[in-house]
Design an enzyme around this catalytic site. Structure first.
Site, short mmCIF file in Angstrom:
data_model
loop_
_atom_site.label_atom_id
_atom_site.label_comp_id
_atom_site.label_asym_id
_atom_site.label_seq_id
_atom_site.Cartn_x
_atom_site.Cartn_y
_atom_site.Cartn_z
N CYS A 56 -5.99 1.66 -19.13
CA CYS A 56 -4.95 1.35 -18.16
C CYS A 56 -3.62 1.23 -18.78
O CYS A 56 -3.58 0.06 -19.34
CB CYS A 56 -5.17 0.75 -16.62
SG CYS A 56 -3.92 0.67 -15.72
N CYS A 60 -2.21 -6.15 -16.39
CA CYS A 60 -2.75 -7.09 -15.73
C CYS A 60 -3.63 -8.10 -16.44
O CYS A 60 -4.62 -7.69 -17.08
CB CYS A 60 -3.43 -6.41 -14.49
SG CYS A 60 -2.71 -5.28 -13.81
N CYS A 63 -7.67 -8.16 -15.82
CA CYS A 63 -8.35 -6.90 -15.85
C CYS A 63 -9.11 -6.28 -17.11
O CYS A 63 -8.07 -6.00 -18.27
CB CYS A 63 -7.32 -5.79 -15.08
SG CYS A 63 -8.36 -4.10 -14.64
N CYS A 100 -15.57 3.09 -1.53
CA CYS A 100 -14.12 2.68 -2.19
C CYS A 100 -14.16 3.28 -3.68
O CYS A 100 -14.97 3.09 -4.40
CB CYS A 100 -13.83 1.08 -2.35
SG CYS A 100 -14.05 0.30 -0.81
N CYS A 132 -11.92 4.65 0.98
CA CYS A 132 -10.77 3.88 0.49
C CYS A 132 -10.51 4.21 -0.77
O CYS A 132 -11.51 4.70 -1.61
CB CYS A 132 -11.09 2.61 0.46
SG CYS A 132 -9.81 1.28 0.18
N CYS A 192 -4.96 -1.74 2.87
CA CYS A 192 -5.93 -2.76 2.20
C CYS A 192 -5.29 -3.54 1.23
O CYS A 192 -4.87 -2.83 0.21
CB CYS A 192 -7.19 -2.06 1.88
SG CYS A 192 -8.31 -3.19 0.63
N ARG A 264 -12.24 -9.57 3.10
CA ARG A 264 -13.30 -9.16 2.45
C ARG A 264 -13.70 -10.14 1.40
O ARG A 264 -12.59 -10.27 0.70
CB ARG A 264 -13.09 -7.89 1.86
CG ARG A 264 -12.76 -6.57 2.96
CD ARG A 264 -12.49 -5.58 2.53
NE ARG A 264 -12.17 -4.36 3.70
CZ ARG A 264 -12.98 -3.79 4.59
NH1 ARG A 264 -14.20 -3.92 4.57
NH2 ARG A 264 -12.45 -2.97 5.62
N1 SAM Z 1 -5.12 0.58 -10.88
C1 SAM Z 1 -5.22 0.13 -9.53
C2 SAM Z 1 -4.45 -1.12 -9.14
O1 SAM Z 1 -4.27 -2.12 -9.81
O2 SAM Z 1 -3.94 -1.28 -7.99
C3 SAM Z 1 -6.51 0.17 -8.75
C4 SAM Z 1 -7.67 -0.47 -9.66
S1 SAM Z 1 -7.59 -2.35 -9.68
C5 SAM Z 1 -9.09 -2.62 -10.67
C6 SAM Z 1 -8.03 -2.92 -8.18
C7 SAM Z 1 -7.93 -4.52 -8.01
O3 SAM Z 1 -9.11 -5.01 -8.64
C8 SAM Z 1 -6.80 -5.38 -8.42
O4 SAM Z 1 -5.47 -5.32 -7.77
C9 SAM Z 1 -7.50 -6.77 -8.54
O5 SAM Z 1 -7.21 -7.35 -7.37
C10 SAM Z 1 -9.04 -6.44 -8.61
N2 SAM Z 1 -9.65 -6.68 -10.00
C11 SAM Z 1 -9.44 -6.40 -11.12
N3 SAM Z 1 -10.16 -6.99 -12.18
C12 SAM Z 1 -10.43 -8.25 -11.56
C13 SAM Z 1 -11.30 -9.11 -12.18
N4 SAM Z 1 -11.59 -9.37 -13.31
N5 SAM Z 1 -11.56 -9.97 -10.89
C14 SAM Z 1 -11.29 -10.03 -9.80
N6 SAM Z 1 -10.55 -8.80 -9.37
C15 SAM Z 1 -10.22 -7.90 -10.27
FE1 SF4 Z 2 -4.64 -1.01 -14.41
FE2 SF4 Z 2 -6.38 -2.93 -14.10
FE3 SF4 Z 2 -3.99 -3.47 -13.68
FE4 SF4 Z 2 -5.20 -1.80 -11.93
S1 SF4 Z 2 -5.81 -3.88 -12.16
S2 SF4 Z 2 -3.23 -1.41 -12.68
S3 SF4 Z 2 -6.64 -0.70 -13.55
S4 SF4 Z 2 -4.80 -3.10 -15.44
#
Ligand code: SAM
Ligand code: SF4
Ligand code: DTB
Length: 329
Positions: A56, A60, A63, A100, A132, A192, A264
């Site tokens: 991606c 973040c 992530c 989801c 979702c 959500c 949730r």
């Molecule tokens: N890329 C899209 C986005 O960021 O909206 C969808 C996928 S992203 C993985 C969805 C959510 O997963 C993020 O907004 C975050 O809240 C959660 N998430 C991702 N990595 C995480 C982690 N290591 N621990 C807890 N929540 C996590």
């Molecule tokens: Fe990409 Fe992860 Fe950020 Fe979602 S949370 S935008 S998958 S880096």
């Protein structure tokens, strides 16, 4: 007493007063609100599938799927409709009523991949589950198309407060996040949106997130509260362990601020004891993710969750049985 009604004008001071109440008072208030709007003895089972993993472009800090971090995640292309159908069918067999689909995209794509996602939404709906998706930012046309395919909810987390956002993500703005949420709402899809705790934020940051969510009008119908899952290679791999009671306070405060919403208990359950999870349910959590995997990280799985529900005398919300084809005739 003022009749129970939904408020959208909460102040940071209101939120702080709720969040910092003595724990017995906070839980009592949250339970009172919870029982007025929800069943206290059951939670919804949801199942996640990563439909497009890793690589991606966003950065973040939490992530494992960000291309900016060196993690063990293996990148995959968008899964096929057959793979999706198998996973969704298994999810339903395991008791999930909401499915989801998560994709590691900055923005939802155009063309054939997006059309395949629309087919996936139709498939999940045809299996009788709520559908979702979380695909990154959407245009209005994409939101409208997802609504047309029958999407129940779009997950797009605000994740933290506006002030703390830049310490966690630099490749997009809070305003862009809010803009996508507005498009989802405009399309008539339920919203959500929630966040993550345990990223090194202090309580004021959590009040800021809860303030953003609870002053949206309408409130998000679904508010995921994730406890950070620390993943090697991400900037937050060594974040300090969060006190589970802060998660409980966050859930209880969300429950009180947004009485009708589904709150949730999302990522992070593997680092919680059964007792801490019990407190999350007392605080008003309405759902969990089932299965051994979230998107890329592990989750408790069926046998541990069966034991948990057995110990708590709780159960998963049953799927609604479809009305007989010739009922009444
Ligand atoms: N890329 C899209 C986005 O960021 O909206 C969808 C996928 S992203 C993985 C969805 C959510 O997963 C993020 O907004 C975050 O809240 C959660 N998430 C991702 N990595 C995480 C982690 N290591 N621990 C807890 N929540 C996590
Ligand atoms: Fe990409 Fe992860 Fe950020 Fe979602 S949370 S935008 S998958 S880096
Ligand atoms: C949400 O708030 N939590 C889910 C879902 N929405 C998409 C995702 C949790 C991901 C945890 C890290 C992983 O497994 O990659």
């Amino acid at each position: 007493m003022k009749p129970a009604s939904l408020r959208h004008d909460w102040s940071i001071a209101d939120i702080e007063a709720i969040y910092t109440a003595p724990l017995p008072d906070l839980i009592f208030r949250a339970q009172t609100v919870h029982r007025a709007h929800h069943r206290a003895d059951e939670v919804q089972g949801c199942m996640l599938l990563s439909i497009k993993t890793g690589g991606c472009p966003e950065d973040c800090a939490y992530c494992p799927q960000s291309a900016h971090h060196k993690t063990d995640v293996t990148r995959t292309d968008l899964v096929s409709l057959d793979e999706l159908t198998d996973a969704a069918t298994r999810a339903r067999e395991q008791g999930a009523t909401r499915f989801c689909m998560g994709a590691a995209w900055r923005d939802a794509p155009k063309g054939a991949p997006f059309d395949r996602v629309l087919d996936m939404v139709r498939t999940v709906r045809d299996l009788g589950m709520e559908a979702c998706c979380t695909l990154g930012m959407l245009t209005q046309e994409q939101a409208d198309a997802l609504a047309g395919a029958g999407l129940t909810a779009y997950n797009h987390n605000l994740d933290t407060s506006p002030e703390f956002y830049g310490s966690i993500i630099t490749t997009r703005t809070y305003t862009e996040r809010l803009d996508t949420l507005a498009r989802v709402r405009q399309a008539g899809i339920t919203v959500c949106s929630g966040g993550i705790i345990g990223m090194g934020e202090d309580r004021r940051v959590r009040y800021g997130l809860l303030h953003q969510l609870s002053t949206l009008d309408p409130h998000p119908e679904s508010v995921p509260v994730n406890l950070l899952v620390k993943v090697d290679g991400t900037p937050l791999a060594d974040a300090a362990l969060e006190d589970p009671l802060e998660l409980v306070r966050t859930i209880a405060t969300a429950r009180i601020l947004m009485p009708a919403s589904f709150v949730r208990l999302s990522a992070g359950r593997l680092s919680l004891t059964d007792e801490a999870q019990a407190l999350c349910f007392l605080a008003g959590a309405n759902s969990i993710f089932l299965g051994e995997r979230l998107l890329t990280t592990p989750n408790p799985g069926a046998s541990r969750d069966e034991q948990l529900f057995e110990r708590l005398g709780m159960r998963l919300t049953a799927a609604e049985t479809p009305a007989p084809a010739h009922a009444g005739g």
